[in-house]
Design an enzyme around this catalytic site. Structure first.
Site, mmCIF file in Angstrom:
data_model
loop_
_atom_site.group_PDB
_atom_site.id
_atom_site.type_symbol
_atom_site.label_atom_id
_atom_site.label_comp_id
_atom_site.label_asym_id
_atom_site.label_seq_id
_atom_site.Cartn_x
_atom_site.Cartn_y
_atom_site.Cartn_z
ATOM 1 N N GLN A 179 26.676 51.516 1.940
ATOM 2 C CA GLN A 179 27.551 51.234 0.673
ATOM 3 C C GLN A 179 27.018 52.001 -0.403
ATOM 4 O O GLN A 179 27.915 51.667 -1.446
ATOM 5 C CB GLN A 179 27.228 49.729 0.656
ATOM 6 N N CYS A 239 27.639 39.903 7.835
ATOM 7 C CA CYS A 239 26.509 40.627 8.744
ATOM 8 C C CYS A 239 25.127 40.534 7.784
ATOM 9 O O CYS A 239 24.559 41.600 7.987
ATOM 10 C CB CYS A 239 26.806 42.181 9.221
ATOM 11 N N HIS A 247 21.435 44.610 5.722
ATOM 12 C CA HIS A 247 22.479 44.145 6.823
ATOM 13 C C HIS A 247 21.942 43.968 8.149
ATOM 14 O O HIS A 247 20.665 44.559 8.354
ATOM 15 C CB HIS A 247 23.294 45.321 6.830
ATOM 16 N N ASP A 263 19.303 52.780 3.914
ATOM 17 C CA ASP A 263 20.638 52.545 4.498
ATOM 18 C C ASP A 263 21.591 52.826 3.320
ATOM 19 O O ASP A 263 21.890 51.813 2.519
ATOM 20 C CB ASP A 263 20.766 50.884 5.079
ATOM 21 N N LYS A 299 33.335 54.236 5.508
ATOM 22 C CA LYS A 299 33.103 53.627 4.516
ATOM 23 C C LYS A 299 33.352 54.473 3.315
ATOM 24 O O LYS A 299 33.178 54.337 2.176
ATOM 25 C CB LYS A 299 31.746 52.732 4.156
HETATM 26 N N1 7TS Z 1 24.534 48.542 6.638
HETATM 27 C C1 7TS Z 1 25.178 48.397 5.604
HETATM 28 C C2 7TS Z 1 24.597 47.962 4.153
HETATM 29 C C3 7TS Z 1 26.789 47.883 5.961
HETATM 30 O O1 7TS Z 1 27.405 47.436 4.833
HETATM 31 C C4 7TS Z 1 27.258 48.145 7.176
HETATM 32 C C5 7TS Z 1 28.577 47.570 7.508
HETATM 33 C C6 7TS Z 1 26.490 48.653 8.222
HETATM 34 C C7 7TS Z 1 25.050 48.948 7.807
HETATM 35 C C8 7TS Z 1 26.955 48.732 9.456
HETATM 36 O O2 7TS Z 1 27.681 50.031 9.385
HETATM 37 P P1 7TS Z 1 28.540 50.287 10.680
HETATM 38 O O3 7TS Z 1 29.412 51.209 10.437
HETATM 39 O O4 7TS Z 1 27.544 50.943 11.720
HETATM 40 O O5 7TS Z 1 29.366 49.049 11.404
HETATM 41 N N2 7TS Z 1 29.025 46.542 6.595
HETATM 42 C C9 7TS Z 1 29.963 45.672 6.787
HETATM 43 C C10 7TS Z 1 30.238 44.959 5.866
HETATM 44 O O6 7TS Z 1 29.993 44.710 4.770
HETATM 45 N N3 7TS Z 1 31.606 44.191 6.143
HETATM 46 O O7 7TS Z 1 31.687 44.747 7.445
HETATM 47 C C11 7TS Z 1 30.948 45.700 7.797
#
Ligand code: 7TS
Length: 415
Positions: free
Chosen positions: A212, A373, A132, A209, A235
């Protein structure tokens, strides 16, 4: 795809679980909502919302300040939530759990502290091809500042990392390997334990990371031997604005602080400031207290359901949806790894993913359309975007049927 090791478990009572989610009773465009967008943000059960509301109504104050009963009580709730995260991740000590605003901030913290401390001109940072942007851009910024290079572990057409390349890619200049545990586009579950062992054999620390992964898999950071493991509360059936950096204590202790201010110091004078030990030195200013307590409540909720039962249910939905969607002529699924979690990205000949997303929305089906992203993943698969359905423990087979009918209807419209 993974065979759940938990065949024989009592299945989840999904109809009862659905009663816990106020949003699931909403109606869009005259249709009951079908929420297939948990990879963007999971929905919060009423239990979590109520816990945060109680804090705001009856317990609201600041933490780590003052001797009032109110402040001590809030500090206890807040630290109890940190302990829940420790247990959830299998960390050895709550001192290894740093609160952040989310995955993105956690990775930036590591890049700006550990990264700045260790990366020098000519060094290398190794990332997987399915990261990501949150696990790309902070490293590019650091690499630019230091004159370092980013190298990439490639993937095959199924969306599996090509690990044969790893030994060649890890050199004596590699200062960190960053890898996503579960891809937010392809759903691939990466063999992070093996990757970590191979990186460690060459003395390279690994950041995982887990944004997910934690909603779907039981994670044990000690068993993985991860050096850093990061995720976001929103999430994991929790609120936005809170996330976690797990770091091995020795690493956190060696890292300099990042943001400066109140709450992260031991003493301040005009001549010299000394800092709290980890995690305090990374937590400047007033934190999102209700959100941390809410994340603790979310962990209680998913733990009570059982991650093994959640995984079994979602695996069943993913397999069912994969079979149904794959049978549609002109539809291509991106991400066909053997080991997948509940993310299903697809493209349909002649229909832009954004149009598909809008048509599904008209049927009450909430999905994400876009590059997620992860633009390098789009480039790798030669698509500008995908439509992505993602499943949670509250989704049903009937909802998958609604998705499939809505996709077929969209295809008819575009004929
Ligand atoms: N890493 C992964 C694998 C993600 O899916 C996301 C967010 C992030 C980092 C960033 O997370 P945040 O909470 O700091 O924003 N992914 C997504 C997505 O798949 N669709 O919208 C956000």
């Amino acid at each position: 795809m993974t065979s759940p090791s938990n065949i024989g478990l009592q299945p989840l009572d999904v109809q009862a679980i659905r009663q816990d989610f106020p949003l699931l009773s909403r109606v869009f465009h005259g249709k009951p909502v079908v929420y297939l967008d948990s990879a963007v943000s999971g929905q919060m059960p009423a239990h979590v919302i109520e816990r945060m509301a109680k804090y705001e109504r009856e317990e609201h104050t600041n933490v780590h300040r003052g001797v009032s009963t109110l402040s001590q009580e809030a500090t206890d709730f807040y630290e109890a939530a940190r302990e829940k995260v420790r247990k959830f991740l299998g960390a050895a000590s709550a001192r290894e759990i740093v609160w952040t605003r989310g995955t993105t901030e956690a990775i930036n913290l590591v890049a700006q502290t550990f990264g700045r401390m260790t990366v020098k001109e000519g060094d290398e940072i190794l990332l997987s091809a399915m990261e990501h942007h949150a696990d790309i851009v902070p490293w590019q910024m650091l690499a630019q500042e230091k004159g370092a290079t980013i190298k990439v572990i490639p993937m095959n057409d199924a969306g599996e990392l090509i690990l044969e390349s790893l030994d060649e890619l890890i050199t004596d200049r590699t200062k960190l390997l960053g890898v996503v545990h579960v891809s937010n586009v392809l759903g691939t579950i990466n063999p992070v334990k093996e990757i970590i062992a191979r990186a460690h054999a060459k003395g390279v620390p690994v950041l995982v990371d887990g944004a997910q992964a934690v909603p779907h898999l039981k994670v044990d950071v000690q068993d993985l031997d991860a050096d850093f493991y990061v995720f976001s509360g929103h999430k994991l059936s929790g609120p936005t604005g809170i996330g976690v950096l797990y770091g091995k204590l020795a690493l956190l202790e060696a890292m300099p602080p990042w943001h400066g201010g109140g709450s992260m110091i031991r003493s301040v004078s005009w001549e010299k400031t000394t800092y709290l030990p980890a995690p305090g030195k990374f937590e400047a200013g007033t934190p999102p207290i209700a959100a941390a307590i809410g994340l603790g409540a979310a962990i209680d909720y998913v733990t009570a359901l059982g991650l093994d039962r959640i995984a079994a249910h979602e695996h069943e939905l993913l397999a069912y949806a994969t079979e149904k969607l794959a049978a549609i002529p002109g539809l291509r699924i991106l991400g066909t790894a053997r080991d997948k979690a509940s993310v299903l990205s697809f493209v349909v000949d002649g229909i832009h993913p954004h149009d598909m997303g809008s048509l599904l929305d008209g049927e009450g089906v909430v999905v994400r359309a876009g590059h997620h992203c992860a633009q390098p993943v789009m480039t790798r698969f030669h698509v500008p975007a995908t439509t992505r359905a993602s499943f949670a423990y509250f989704n049903t087979r009937e909802e998958v049927d609604i998705l499939v009918s809505a996709v077929l209807k969209a295809i008819e419209l575009f004929k």
